[in-house]
Design an enzyme around this catalytic site. Sequence first.
Site, PDB file in Angstrom:
ATOM      1  N   HIS A   1      -5.674   8.015  -2.567  1.00 21.80           N
ATOM      2  CA  HIS A   1      -6.571   6.904  -2.918  1.00 21.80           C
ATOM      3  C   HIS A   1      -7.927   6.990  -2.208  1.00 21.80           C
ATOM      4  O   HIS A   1      -8.880   6.351  -2.621  1.00 21.80           O
ATOM      5  CB  HIS A   1      -5.899   5.535  -2.700  1.00 21.80           C
ATOM      6  CG  HIS A   1      -5.815   5.082  -1.273  1.00 21.80           C
ATOM      7  ND1 HIS A   1      -4.695   5.263  -0.500  1.00 21.80           N
ATOM      8  CD2 HIS A   1      -6.705   4.439  -0.489  1.00 21.80           C
ATOM      9  CE1 HIS A   1      -4.898   4.748   0.697  1.00 21.80           C
ATOM     10  NE2 HIS A   1      -6.127   4.245   0.736  1.00 21.80           N
TER      11      HIS A   1
ATOM     12  N   LEU B   1      17.379  12.975 -10.470  1.00 22.17           N
ATOM     13  CA  LEU B   1      18.725  12.982 -11.017  1.00 22.17           C
ATOM     14  C   LEU B   1      18.666  12.374 -12.412  1.00 22.17           C
ATOM     15  O   LEU B   1      17.922  11.435 -12.658  1.00 22.17           O
ATOM     16  CB  LEU B   1      19.673  12.165 -10.138  1.00 22.17           C
ATOM     17  CG  LEU B   1      19.963  12.712  -8.742  1.00 22.17           C
ATOM     18  CD1 LEU B   1      20.824  11.732  -7.981  1.00 22.17           C
ATOM     19  CD2 LEU B   1      20.633  14.061  -8.821  1.00 22.17           C
ATOM     20  N   GLY B   2      19.498  12.892 -13.295  1.00 21.93           N
ATOM     21  CA  GLY B   2      19.567  12.264 -14.624  1.00 21.93           C
ATOM     22  C   GLY B   2      19.237  13.200 -15.736  1.00 21.93           C
ATOM     23  O   GLY B   2      18.963  14.345 -15.608  1.00 21.93           O
TER      24      GLY B   2
ATOM     25  N   GLY C   1     -10.155   1.457   5.523  1.00 19.38           N
ATOM     26  CA  GLY C   1     -11.006   2.469   6.142  1.00 19.38           C
ATOM     27  C   GLY C   1     -10.220   3.391   7.061  1.00 19.38           C
ATOM     28  O   GLY C   1     -10.666   4.477   7.389  1.00 19.38           O
ATOM     29  N   ASN C   2      -9.031   2.963   7.499  1.00 16.02           N
ATOM     30  CA  ASN C   2      -8.178   3.829   8.314  1.00 16.02           C
ATOM     31  C   ASN C   2      -7.341   4.765   7.451  1.00 16.02           C
ATOM     32  O   ASN C   2      -6.731   5.692   7.959  1.00 16.02           O
ATOM     33  CB  ASN C   2      -7.227   2.996   9.187  1.00 16.02           C
ATOM     34  CG  ASN C   2      -7.904   2.397  10.375  1.00 16.02           C
ATOM     35  OD1 ASN C   2      -8.640   1.433  10.243  1.00 16.02           O
ATOM     36  ND2 ASN C   2      -7.675   2.954  11.547  1.00 16.02           N
ATOM     37  N   SER C   3      -7.316   4.521   6.149  1.00 16.31           N
ATOM     38  CA  SER C   3      -6.506   5.347   5.258  1.00 16.31           C
ATOM     39  C   SER C   3      -6.863   6.816   5.405  1.00 16.31           C
ATOM     40  O   SER C   3      -8.032   7.183   5.487  1.00 16.31           O
ATOM     41  CB  SER C   3      -6.715   4.930   3.802  1.00 16.31           C
ATOM     42  OG  SER C   3      -6.188   3.663   3.566  1.00 16.31           O
TER      43      SER C   3
ATOM     44  N   ASP D   1       0.733   9.357  -2.659  1.00 15.33           N
ATOM     45  CA  ASP D   1      -0.593   9.006  -2.153  1.00 15.33           C
ATOM     46  C   ASP D   1      -1.102   9.987  -1.104  1.00 15.33           C
ATOM     47  O   ASP D   1      -1.672   9.599  -0.092  1.00 15.33           O
ATOM     48  CB  ASP D   1      -0.613   7.580  -1.606  1.00 15.33           C
ATOM     49  CG  ASP D   1      -2.031   7.076  -1.356  1.00 15.33           C
ATOM     50  OD1 ASP D   1      -2.953   7.549  -2.047  1.00 15.33           O
ATOM     51  OD2 ASP D   1      -2.211   6.232  -0.467  1.00 15.33           O
TER      52      ASP D   1
END
Length: 167
Positions: free
Chosen positions: A5, A166-167, A110-112, A35
Site C-alpha cells: 500500500h 486447499l480445495g 507514515g510508519n508503514s 501487503d
Amino acid sequence: LTNNHVVERGAAIRVTFNNGRKLDAEIVGTDPADDLAVIKVDATDLPALPMGDMSSVRVGDWVVAIGNAAGLRGKPTVTMGIVSALDRSLNVGNVPYNDLIQTDASINPGNSGGPLINLDGEVIGINSVVLRTQTSEGLGFAISAATASMAAEQLIENGKVTWPRLG
C-alpha cells in the site's frame, strides 16, 4: 522490503536515506494479498538490518518501530514498546492480514513499510496496520519477519507470491 500500500499508487518511488541521500527505486514485485512489496535502488554498499528469528519472539519482548510518522520532515520517527500479541489476524478493507505481531509501540500513518526491530537490531516485522476503534487509541500491527522473508524471496525470484490453497 516495504508495504504494497506504500508503493501501489505511486507514479515514481524515491528512497530517502537517513543521511539525506535520495535514490529512485523500481518495483521488483508486489503482493497485495499480504501487503508486501520489494523495491530496488541502483546502489551498492547499502546498510541492511538482519531478519530476526520469529521462534525467539515472545509476548512482552521490547521492540522499536521505525518509520516516517505523519510524513513529518526530518529524520525517521522511532517509538518503543512491547510485543503485545503474536499470530494475530484481521481484515482491513479487502485485505486479510495474517501472522501479525501486535505491538503497543506507536505505529502511525507514515510508519508503514518501516521495520519493527528487537533489541538485538533484528527486523521481526514490517509495520503495516493501525486499527482504531471506539474503545482504543489505535492498535499497531506488523507483518511478521517469517511471512515477510518468505514473500520477499518469492517476489525477487518470481515477481509474485504463490500461496497454497486447499480445495
